[in-house]
Design an enzyme around this catalytic site. Sequence first.
Site, PDB file in Angstrom:
ATOM      1  N   ALA A  46      -6.674  -3.519   8.478  1.00  0.00           N
ATOM      2  CA  ALA A  46      -7.027  -2.610   9.089  1.00  0.00           C
ATOM      3  C   ALA A  46      -8.383  -2.094   9.356  1.00  0.00           C
ATOM      4  CB  ALA A  46      -6.394  -1.305   8.713  1.00  0.00           C
ATOM      5  N   GLY A  50      -3.215  -4.663   6.991  1.00  0.00           N
ATOM      6  CA  GLY A  50      -2.451  -4.766   8.078  1.00  0.00           C
ATOM      7  C   GLY A  50      -2.116  -5.828   8.763  1.00  0.00           C
ATOM      8  N   GLU A  92       0.938  -7.016   7.222  1.00  0.00           N
ATOM      9  CA  GLU A  92       2.027  -6.377   7.706  1.00  0.00           C
ATOM     10  C   GLU A  92       2.172  -6.747   9.033  1.00  0.00           C
ATOM     11  OE1 GLU A  92       2.119  -2.111   5.634  1.00  0.00           O
ATOM     12  OE2 GLU A  92       0.137  -2.610   6.839  1.00  0.00           O
ATOM     13  N   GLU A 137      -4.973  -3.381  -0.433  1.00  0.00           N
ATOM     14  CA  GLU A 137      -5.078  -1.773  -0.319  1.00  0.00           C
ATOM     15  C   GLU A 137      -5.145  -1.114  -1.584  1.00  0.00           C
ATOM     16  OE1 GLU A 137      -2.769  -2.837   3.386  1.00  0.00           O
ATOM     17  OE2 GLU A 137      -2.853  -3.674   1.499  1.00  0.00           O
TER      18      GLU A 137
END
Length: 258
Positions: free
Chosen positions: A66, A109, A112, A132
């Site tokens: 991210a 991310g 993901e 994270e």
Amino acid sequence: MNRFEFIETSLTGNVAVIELNRPRQLNSLNRKMVSEIITALEGFDQDENARVMVLTGKGRTFSAGADIDEMMDDNPISLELLNQFADWDRFALIKKPIIGAVKGFVFGGGFELALCCDLLIAANGTEFSFPEVGLGVMPGAGGTQRLTKLVGRTKALEWLWTGERISAETALKHGVINKIVAPELVIEETMKFAERLAKQPPLSLRLIKDSVNKAVDYSLYEGMQYERKNFYLLFGTEDQKEGMNAFVEKRKPNYQGK
């Protein structure tokens, strides 16, 4: 004309390709980029010319995660008002096959996003990670859920709690990816596999994906009942007649997705 800012799209034959296009930022995912990715997938999902979709990244990496600069000043209220993960929820509604072609970093991310794909082909040397925890947070776009369903509770906790980098070989061993290829061949090999799938009956691919996804959450009995209904449904398609006639006539079938 490509209407997107952070991705590029193309259609080659019956294979649609979506490329993350922020290579200088290692394809880090900001909110607009995620929205563009799912919008492109939804568009190809409705395009009868696209039978299989390939998701990949420009440059030397798939996605390093991210965009932290975008998120660092967020708070619970701002995230709630933004409905931070609304676009991510739309991935589960894509009906056609999505194949991820990944390389370099597949972090946070980006991991993901890769887990939203149905199949993954990785370049040798690819690394996967959920870092994270080192930022004082955790995955929020499905990472804890999809990873656990793939590798099991204890291995998922190990990877999520430590944030360690997982090699392509380890990812293959635990069923996270389907195949490892040389870096210079990852797109070529993914396209070959996508083209192979694109020759299969589209409605069969769609309902197989639907049934397998249900198997993850349903009991065995419930899943079998669901499978059976999809099996019956395919006997109402022209492709079922074409496939069986071609088998009897000893010729290659020509599927039309009807």
